[in-house]
Design a protein around this motif. Structure first.
Motif, short mmCIF file in Angstrom:
data_model
loop_
_atom_site.label_atom_id
_atom_site.label_comp_id
_atom_site.label_asym_id
_atom_site.label_seq_id
_atom_site.Cartn_x
_atom_site.Cartn_y
_atom_site.Cartn_z
N GLN A 137 13.75 7.96 -2.23
CA GLN A 137 13.15 7.69 -3.58
C GLN A 137 12.64 6.38 -3.56
N GLN A 138 13.90 5.46 -3.37
CA GLN A 138 13.62 4.06 -3.52
C GLN A 138 13.05 3.55 -2.56
N ALA A 139 12.89 3.93 -1.27
CA ALA A 139 11.97 3.65 -0.17
C ALA A 139 10.60 3.80 -0.45
N TYR A 140 10.40 5.08 -1.17
CA TYR A 140 9.16 5.09 -1.33
C TYR A 140 8.33 4.33 -2.48
N LEU A 141 9.06 4.33 -3.48
CA LEU A 141 9.06 3.30 -4.67
C LEU A 141 8.74 1.91 -4.14
N GLN A 187 7.78 0.60 -1.27
CA GLN A 187 6.63 0.60 -0.52
C GLN A 187 5.19 0.57 -1.37
N LEU A 188 5.38 1.43 -2.28
CA LEU A 188 4.24 1.62 -3.21
C LEU A 188 4.29 0.25 -4.25
N THR A 189 5.20 -0.21 -4.45
CA THR A 189 5.37 -1.51 -5.36
C THR A 189 4.78 -2.43 -4.53
N GLN A 190 5.29 -2.73 -3.14
CA GLN A 190 4.68 -3.74 -2.27
C GLN A 190 3.02 -3.57 -2.21
N ASP A 191 2.58 -2.46 -2.00
CA ASP A 191 1.10 -2.21 -1.87
C ASP A 191 0.50 -2.53 -3.17
N LEU A 192 0.91 -2.34 -4.27
CA LEU A 192 0.41 -2.84 -5.67
C LEU A 192 0.50 -4.38 -5.80
N GLN A 193 1.70 -4.94 -5.25
CA GLN A 193 1.91 -6.54 -5.30
C GLN A 193 0.75 -7.13 -4.74
N LYS A 194 0.30 -6.45 -3.60
CA LYS A 194 -1.13 -7.44 -3.02
C LYS A 194 -1.99 -7.39 -4.01
N CYS A 195 -2.02 -6.72 -4.98
CA CYS A 195 -3.32 -6.82 -6.00
C CYS A 195 -3.00 -7.51 -7.36
N SER A 196 -1.68 -8.09 -7.31
CA SER A 196 -1.36 -9.01 -8.33
C SER A 196 -1.04 -10.49 -7.79
N THR A 197 -0.31 -11.41 -8.48
CA THR A 197 -0.27 -12.75 -8.23
C THR A 197 1.41 -13.01 -8.22
N VAL A 229 9.85 -8.38 -4.79
CA VAL A 229 10.23 -7.31 -6.06
C VAL A 229 11.14 -6.19 -5.37
N ASN A 230 12.45 -6.19 -5.91
CA ASN A 230 13.15 -5.28 -5.41
C ASN A 230 13.10 -4.06 -6.45
N VAL A 231 12.99 -2.79 -6.01
CA VAL A 231 13.08 -1.64 -6.82
C VAL A 231 14.19 -0.97 -6.89
N HIS A 232 14.92 -0.60 -7.78
CA HIS A 232 16.04 0.13 -7.91
C HIS A 232 15.67 1.43 -8.56
N ALA A 250 -0.81 7.82 -11.07
CA ALA A 250 -0.23 7.89 -12.53
C ALA A 250 1.10 6.97 -12.48
N LEU A 251 1.92 7.13 -11.35
CA LEU A 251 3.33 6.28 -11.07
C LEU A 251 2.84 4.97 -10.88
N ALA A 252 1.69 4.72 -9.92
CA ALA A 252 1.34 3.22 -9.52
C ALA A 252 0.87 2.71 -10.85
N PHE A 253 0.14 3.30 -11.91
CA PHE A 253 0.07 2.43 -13.10
C PHE A 253 1.03 1.74 -13.76
N ILE A 254 2.05 2.86 -13.91
CA ILE A 254 3.55 2.24 -14.48
C ILE A 254 4.15 1.02 -13.80
N LEU A 255 4.09 1.43 -12.34
CA LEU A 255 4.79 0.18 -11.60
C LEU A 255 3.85 -1.11 -11.75
N ALA A 256 2.59 -0.90 -11.71
CA ALA A 256 1.59 -2.10 -11.96
C ALA A 256 1.90 -2.55 -13.25
N HIS A 257 2.11 -1.92 -14.38
CA HIS A 257 2.51 -2.30 -15.58
C HIS A 257 3.64 -3.28 -15.54
#
Length: 266
Positions: free
Chosen positions: A73-77, A79-89, A94-97, A129-136
């Protein structure tokens, strides 16, 4: 001329003090001073944070939390956070727990630590839906809301301690100060929602399922009280803001990406 007895216009034995009125006046003046100091120092804090480099922030808070426990679960979250981070500044890692608890929530801490609880995943039906929360949560890091909230709480503690000489005196002003902090927090939450919608559109090319979590929580919300002292705006207000931004920016809905089996409830 006949004598007409009457009371004197003044009586030196009766004071003109009005204790209750004086107490209310002093209390009102003290509250006004507290609000003014809190507002001015809050603005100064925001200015200072604008000049705090992300590198220095990470240096100060990099060890704020322990390293995340490895899991599928942590590995997937992560990776998804890193993908979204490319769309942020957000410029630092960011380390996901992943926390295996039935709490429908996520959050961030200084230094780039993101917490995602299992209970949150149980409220979602797609990766979008998960990506929106992580992006938030990424938006909070991008806007440095985690530092602003910590700083304003520190400002409040310093002000009340200075004015009263007691570190616990803040409880006296708690309702008034919580109102000010809640209004600031609600504005930051709406700003994070707006930034998250932009990231979602950047990542998937549409903003489908952005409101899924809010709809799920709205079904459980039975409170009829105003949100004056809440840290988050009313759910319906957030849903309306998302819909309004969609219309203004021309964002569309699209094909949703299902959650992977590793995140599905067992």
């Amino acid at each position: 001329m006949a004598y007409q007895p009457r009371l004197p216009k003044t009586n030196p034995n009766i004071g003109r003090q009005r204790p209750l009125q004086d107490l209310l006046l002093i209390g009102s003046a003290l509250l006004a001073l507290l609000f003014l100091l809190y507002w001015l120092l809050g603005l100064a804090l925001d200015k200072a944070l604008n000049h705090l480099s992300p590198e220095l922030e990470q240096q100060w808070f990099a060890n704020f939390a322990s390293k995340p426990e490895p899991s599928p679960q942590q590995a997937y979250l992560q990776q998804l956070t890193q993908d979204l981070q490319k769309c942020s500044t957000v410029p630092y890692p960011v380390n996901v727990h992943f926390i295996d608890k039935a709490i429908a929530n996520a959050g961030v801490m200084p230094g780039g630590t993101m917490l995602v609880y299992r209970g949150l995943l149980e409220k979602l039906d797609s990766e979008n839906a998960l990506a929106f929360i992580l992006a938030h949560e990424l938006a909070h890091l991008q806007h440095r809301d985690h530092l602003r909230g910590f700083g304003r709480a520190l400002v409040l503690a310093v002000i009340t301690s200075t004015l009263t000489g007691s570190s616990g005196a803040g409880q006296i002003f708690l309702p008034a100060t919580e109102f000010g902090m809640a209004q600031h927090s609600q504005q930051r939450e709406l700003a994070a929602d707006a930034a998250a919608l932009t990231m979602l559109n950047c990542r998937y090319g549409h903003t489908g399922a952005a409101e899924v979590f809010f709809h799920a929580m709205l079904q459980l919300d039975t409170s009829k009280l105003p949100s004056w002292f809440d840290s988050h705006p009313k759910l319906q207000l957030r849903l309306d803001a998302i819909q309004q931004q969609r219309q203004q920016q021309g964002y569309s809905n699209g094909t949703l990406t299902p959650l992977p089996a590793v995140l599905m409830p067992k």
